[in-house]
Design a protein around this motif. Structure first.
Motif, mmCIF file in Angstrom:
data_model
loop_
_atom_site.group_PDB
_atom_site.id
_atom_site.type_symbol
_atom_site.label_atom_id
_atom_site.label_comp_id
_atom_site.label_asym_id
_atom_site.label_seq_id
_atom_site.Cartn_x
_atom_site.Cartn_y
_atom_site.Cartn_z
ATOM 1 N N ASN A 162 0.817 -1.217 0.000
ATOM 2 C CA ASN A 162 0.000 0.000 0.000
ATOM 3 C C ASN A 162 0.850 1.267 0.000
ATOM 4 O O ASN A 162 0.587 2.227 0.708
ATOM 5 N N LYS A 163 1.884 1.232 -0.851
ATOM 6 C CA LYS A 163 2.752 2.389 -1.075
ATOM 7 C C LYS A 163 2.819 2.658 -2.564
ATOM 8 O O LYS A 163 2.588 1.776 -3.388
ATOM 9 N N GLN A 164 3.153 3.889 -2.905
ATOM 10 C CA GLN A 164 3.215 4.328 -4.288
ATOM 11 C C GLN A 164 4.590 4.920 -4.567
ATOM 12 O O GLN A 164 5.136 5.648 -3.736
ATOM 13 N N LEU A 165 5.150 4.636 -5.731
ATOM 14 C CA LEU A 165 6.430 5.186 -6.177
ATOM 15 C C LEU A 165 6.141 6.395 -7.055
ATOM 16 O O LEU A 165 5.470 6.279 -8.081
ATOM 17 N N ILE A 166 6.629 7.553 -6.640
ATOM 18 C CA ILE A 166 6.414 8.791 -7.392
ATOM 19 C C ILE A 166 7.768 9.286 -7.878
ATOM 20 O O ILE A 166 8.679 9.510 -7.067
ATOM 21 N N LEU A 167 7.910 9.429 -9.196
ATOM 22 C CA LEU A 167 9.162 9.879 -9.795
ATOM 23 C C LEU A 167 9.138 11.387 -9.994
ATOM 24 O O LEU A 167 8.143 11.940 -10.458
ATOM 25 N N HIS A 168 10.247 12.035 -9.652
ATOM 26 C CA HIS A 168 10.398 13.487 -9.806
ATOM 27 C C HIS A 168 11.678 13.771 -10.577
ATOM 28 O O HIS A 168 12.593 12.942 -10.600
ATOM 29 N N TYR A 169 11.757 14.972 -11.162
ATOM 30 C CA TYR A 169 12.956 15.404 -11.876
ATOM 31 C C TYR A 169 13.358 16.775 -11.361
ATOM 32 O O TYR A 169 12.508 17.635 -11.149
ATOM 33 N N ASP A 170 14.671 16.974 -11.169
ATOM 34 C CA ASP A 170 15.146 18.282 -10.734
ATOM 35 C C ASP A 170 15.392 19.177 -11.952
ATOM 36 O O ASP A 170 15.161 18.774 -13.096
ATOM 37 N N GLN A 221 5.813 0.354 -17.260
ATOM 38 C CA GLN A 221 4.474 0.186 -16.699
ATOM 39 C C GLN A 221 4.552 0.018 -15.183
ATOM 40 O O GLN A 221 3.594 0.307 -14.479
ATOM 41 N N VAL A 222 5.706 -0.455 -14.676
ATOM 42 C CA VAL A 222 5.900 -0.623 -13.231
ATOM 43 C C VAL A 222 6.889 0.409 -12.685
ATOM 44 O O VAL A 222 7.374 0.272 -11.570
ATOM 45 N N LYS A 223 7.215 1.429 -13.495
ATOM 46 C CA LYS A 223 8.119 2.514 -13.090
ATOM 47 C C LYS A 223 9.480 1.984 -12.624
ATOM 48 O O LYS A 223 10.038 2.448 -11.641
ATOM 49 N N LEU A 224 10.020 1.003 -13.311
ATOM 50 C CA LEU A 224 11.281 0.377 -12.922
ATOM 51 C C LEU A 224 12.436 1.360 -13.052
ATOM 52 O O LEU A 224 12.671 1.915 -14.125
ATOM 53 N N ILE A 225 13.143 1.589 -11.936
ATOM 54 C CA ILE A 225 14.294 2.486 -11.950
ATOM 55 C C ILE A 225 15.508 1.799 -11.307
ATOM 56 O O ILE A 225 15.366 0.906 -10.470
ATOM 57 N N PHE A 226 16.679 2.228 -11.726
ATOM 58 C CA PHE A 226 17.956 1.740 -11.221
ATOM 59 C C PHE A 226 18.698 2.923 -10.617
ATOM 60 O O PHE A 226 18.778 3.987 -11.221
ATOM 61 N N GLY A 227 19.233 2.737 -9.418
ATOM 62 C CA GLY A 227 20.002 3.790 -8.774
ATOM 63 C C GLY A 227 21.424 3.333 -8.512
ATOM 64 O O GLY A 227 21.660 2.199 -8.087
ATOM 65 N N ARG A 228 22.379 4.198 -8.788
ATOM 66 C CA ARG A 228 23.794 3.931 -8.515
ATOM 67 C C ARG A 228 24.310 5.068 -7.650
ATOM 68 O O ARG A 228 24.175 6.238 -8.015
ATOM 69 N N HIS A 229 24.904 4.708 -6.511
ATOM 70 C CA HIS A 229 25.353 5.709 -5.548
ATOM 71 C C HIS A 229 26.789 5.402 -5.146
ATOM 72 O O HIS A 229 27.067 4.362 -4.547
ATOM 73 N N TYR A 273 19.558 8.123 -10.341
ATOM 74 C CA TYR A 273 18.510 7.169 -10.683
ATOM 75 C C TYR A 273 18.214 7.267 -12.174
ATOM 76 O O TYR A 273 18.198 8.360 -12.742
ATOM 77 N N PHE A 274 17.941 6.103 -12.779
ATOM 78 C CA PHE A 274 17.725 6.035 -14.213
ATOM 79 C C PHE A 274 16.587 5.056 -14.516
ATOM 80 O O PHE A 274 16.486 4.012 -13.880
ATOM 81 N N LYS A 275 15.747 5.402 -15.499
ATOM 82 C CA LYS A 275 14.694 4.487 -15.938
ATOM 83 C C LYS A 275 15.332 3.304 -16.652
ATOM 84 O O LYS A 275 16.278 3.470 -17.411
ATOM 85 N N ILE A 276 14.801 2.130 -16.404
ATOM 86 C CA ILE A 276 15.265 0.916 -17.075
ATOM 87 C C ILE A 276 14.307 0.609 -18.221
ATOM 88 O O ILE A 276 13.099 0.455 -17.999
ATOM 89 N N GLU A 277 14.847 0.538 -19.427
ATOM 90 C CA GLU A 277 14.029 0.257 -20.597
ATOM 91 C C GLU A 277 14.575 -0.904 -21.418
ATOM 92 O O GLU A 277 14.131 -1.128 -22.547
ATOM 93 N N LYS A 278 15.541 -1.651 -20.846
ATOM 94 C CA LYS A 278 16.066 -2.846 -21.509
ATOM 95 C C LYS A 278 16.115 -3.966 -20.493
ATOM 96 O O LYS A 278 16.828 -3.871 -19.493
ATOM 97 N N GLY A 279 15.327 -4.996 -20.735
ATOM 98 C CA GLY A 279 15.334 -6.125 -19.823
ATOM 99 C C GLY A 279 14.022 -6.868 -19.837
ATOM 100 O O GLY A 279 13.161 -6.652 -20.703
#
Length: 167
Positions: free
Chosen positions: A46-54, A113-121, A130-136
């Motif tokens: 019961n949580k939602q992922l909200i993507l933002h851009y600076d 469709q599932v807002k899949l993102i990858f983060g590298r820190h 953070y980057f959208k994943i569009e290959k996989g």
């Protein structure tokens, strides 16, 4: 009378317990985690992922309460020497599913469709965020419990984790 009040307050103090905010039991991690680190998966019901851009086009996210959706957060933390100030390294894979989804099989651009993102820190100039994943490919089953297989690549930055399997 003082003794009774003292005992009552003492008993009240130790009977109070902070409410734990654990969303679900931690699923078993089936994918191999690199030997030089630790991997964890967290399922937030019961949580939602909200993507933002600076203003510079960088992505970041918020997780908010939302009935009907679940956020899945996988994290790899590389073990580093404690005396290295900038030696940390972490990768995150985060996505959101609908609670009504019983199975998914998504490929490439469908992953959004599932807002899949990858983060590298890390202390890696120009190669973090953070980057959208569009290959996989993502195969998910949520009949009795959530299990999924994810294979992906991120063209924007180097990555260590390329495959995850959680049951």
């Amino acid at each position: 009378m003082k003794k009774i009040i003292t005992l009552f307050l003492f008993g009240l103090l130790f009977s109070c317990n902070a409410q734990k905010n654990v969303s679900t039991a931690m699923p078993k991690l089936v994918s191999e985690c690199p030997k030089d680190g630790t991997c964890e998966v967290e399922i937030l019901k019961n949580k939602q992922l909200i993507l933002h851009y600076d203003d510079l086009g960088g992505m970041y996210y918020d997780i908010k309460d939302q009935e009907g959706t679940t956020v899945i957060h996988y994290q790899y933390n590389k073990t580093t020497q404690a005396n290295l100030q900038d030696g940390h390294y972490r990768e995150d894979i985060i996505f959101e599913i609908k609670n009504s989804d019983k199975s998914l099989d998504l490929t490439d651009s469908e992953l959004q469709q599932v807002k899949l993102i990858f983060g590298r820190h890390c202390f890696c100039k120009g190669q973090t965020g953070y980057f959208k994943i569009e290959k996989g490919n993502l195969q998910l089953s949520a009949k009795s419990a959530i299990s999924f297989n994810l294979n992906f690549t991120c063209d924007k930055v180097p990555q260590i984790i390329k495959s995850i399997s959680v049951k």
